[in-house]
Design a protein around this motif. Structure first.
Motif, PDB file in Angstrom:
ATOM      1  N   THR A 116       0.833  -1.205   0.000  1.00  0.00           N
ATOM      2  CA  THR A 116       0.000   0.000   0.000  1.00  0.00           C
ATOM      3  C   THR A 116       0.868   1.256   0.000  1.00  0.00           C
ATOM      4  O   THR A 116       0.608   2.212  -0.754  1.00  0.00           O
ATOM      5  N   VAL A 119       2.423   1.787  -3.423  1.00  0.00           N
ATOM      6  CA  VAL A 119       1.479   2.407  -4.363  1.00  0.00           C
ATOM      7  C   VAL A 119       1.337   3.900  -4.075  1.00  0.00           C
ATOM      8  O   VAL A 119       1.268   4.725  -4.987  1.00  0.00           O
ATOM      9  N   ALA A 306      -0.437  -3.618  -7.141  1.00  0.00           N
ATOM     10  CA  ALA A 306      -1.843  -3.745  -6.754  1.00  0.00           C
ATOM     11  C   ALA A 306      -2.323  -5.193  -6.878  1.00  0.00           C
ATOM     12  O   ALA A 306      -3.135  -5.662  -6.073  1.00  0.00           O
ATOM     13  N   THR A 310      -3.775  -7.294  -3.742  1.00  0.00           N
ATOM     14  CA  THR A 310      -5.048  -8.020  -3.782  1.00  0.00           C
ATOM     15  C   THR A 310      -4.852  -9.472  -3.346  1.00  0.00           C
ATOM     16  O   THR A 310      -5.650 -10.027  -2.590  1.00  0.00           O
TER      17      THR A 310
END
Length: 345
Positions: A116, A119, A306, A310
């Motif tokens: 996270t 990103v 990402a 996930t």
């Protein structure tokens, strides 16, 4: 023509020998990092995020700073940002040596937090690029300073969160690492001896990694492919070779958290290297560019990160054979990125 062929053969030989040396040193470093984490009672995620990722990023550090001094903006940015998708693909490839999807094994949310924050930093870089670094101080853009501050905050948050227990997975598969014995004598070696061996391995990665980079740059000229395409592909692959060997070795030992943190930590370092590169780059802020390949490499970096984020959140994911579907999607995305880079070269 004969002279050119001989020179090209010599460059390939240098590249191959350096690659082999980096591979051996990187594999040894993975064993040493695992042994030191047990000896010093440190979490493997912390060792992977801080120590192993820094050690395996030594070629990137040397390459980036050298290219910045030479004012090779395209080489710096394409190597750094192109290397993120490549290194994430390396983690996907290491999934072939794991028992089941590698993203099923972490017991805490550390790795999801790492992804996270990665990103987040990628998004900050894109915003800075879009604004064109409107403010600078002494030739250093405000954007690269912000990136460095965000990186420092990310490290602090990850280190603080490591001891937290507010995210508890339920009903997960028990880790079942492959039987892969450590090198003879490592368990009996003293801590100073382990540290000395680790420093020697780091030195080998730095020296042979730098030779790897030089030979990759020469191949760019001798083959006529150009520095932009080579920077985002071959050069990024050369500087990412330590991550490849350490990640595969860590997974074969069953040290999955070490492998994942190694890659995410290396990717975070790739971004923060923009700051020292900007200081050494004297032709204005280094992020003041609108090169399509730079934007594309950042976009693909977000995509592959990402996908793994996930996978870390969805525990019962489908598999393709013995490999998690997230790793397969990352490899497909990386292959697509190579096609796009070639079109943009």
């Amino acid at each position: 023509m004969e002279h050119l062929t001989g020179t090209l053969a010599l460059t390939f030989a240098t590249f191959a020998i350096s690659a082999f040396s980096v591979w051996v040193a990187g594999a040894r470093l993975a064993y040493l990092a695992d042994a030191l984490s047990d000896r010093m009672k440190l979490a493997k995620s912390v060792v992977g995020l801080v120590f192993l990722s820094t050690a395996t990023s030594l070629p990137e550090i040397a390459t980036t700073l050298t290219a910045a001094v030479q004012e090779a903006r395209a080489l710096v940015l394409n190597n750094l940002f192109g290397g993120i998708a490549l290194q994430t693909a390396i983690l996907a490839m290491s999934d072939f040596w794991a028992h089941g999807a590698i993203t099923n094994y972490p017991r805490k949310a550390n790795h999801a937090l790492e992804a996270t924050l990665l990103v987040l930093m990628l998004g900050v870089v894109i915003v800075v690029l879009m604004l064109g670094e409107p403010l600078s101080f002494g030739g250093v853009g405000i954007g690269s300073v912000i990136i460095a501050l965000v990186y420092a905050g990310a490290l602090w948050l990850l280190r603080t969160y490591d001891g937290a227990n507010d995210w508890v997975p339920v009903d997960l598969p028990d880790p079942d690492p492959l039987p892969f014995p450590a090198p003879t004598g490592l368990a009996d070696a003293s801590t100073p001896n382990l540290i000395t061996q680790a420093l020697i391995a780091c030195g080998a990665i730095l020296v042979f990694g730098f030779l790897l980079v030089i030979s990759a740059e020469r191949l760019a000229v001798q083959t006529g492919l150009g520095t932009s395409f080579v920077g985002v592909t071959l050069l990024a692959a050369a500087t990412s070779l330590p991550e490849l060997t350490t990640s595969i070795t860590a997974v074969r030992m069953g040290a999955y958290t070490l492998a994942i943190s190694n890659i995410f930590g290396s990717n975070l370092i790739m971004l923060v290297l923009v700051f020292p590169a900007d200081i050494l780059f004297r032709d204005g802020p280094i992020l003041r560019t609108d090169a399509p390949m730079v934007i594309a490499s950042l976009g693909f970096a977000i995509v592959v990160t990402a996908i793994f984020l996930t996978g870390l959140l969805i525990r019962r994911k489908p598999k393709v054979g013995a490999v998690g579907v997230d790793s397969v999607l990352v490899l497909i995305s990386f292959a697509a990125s190579l096609f796009v880079y070639y079109q943009l070269r």
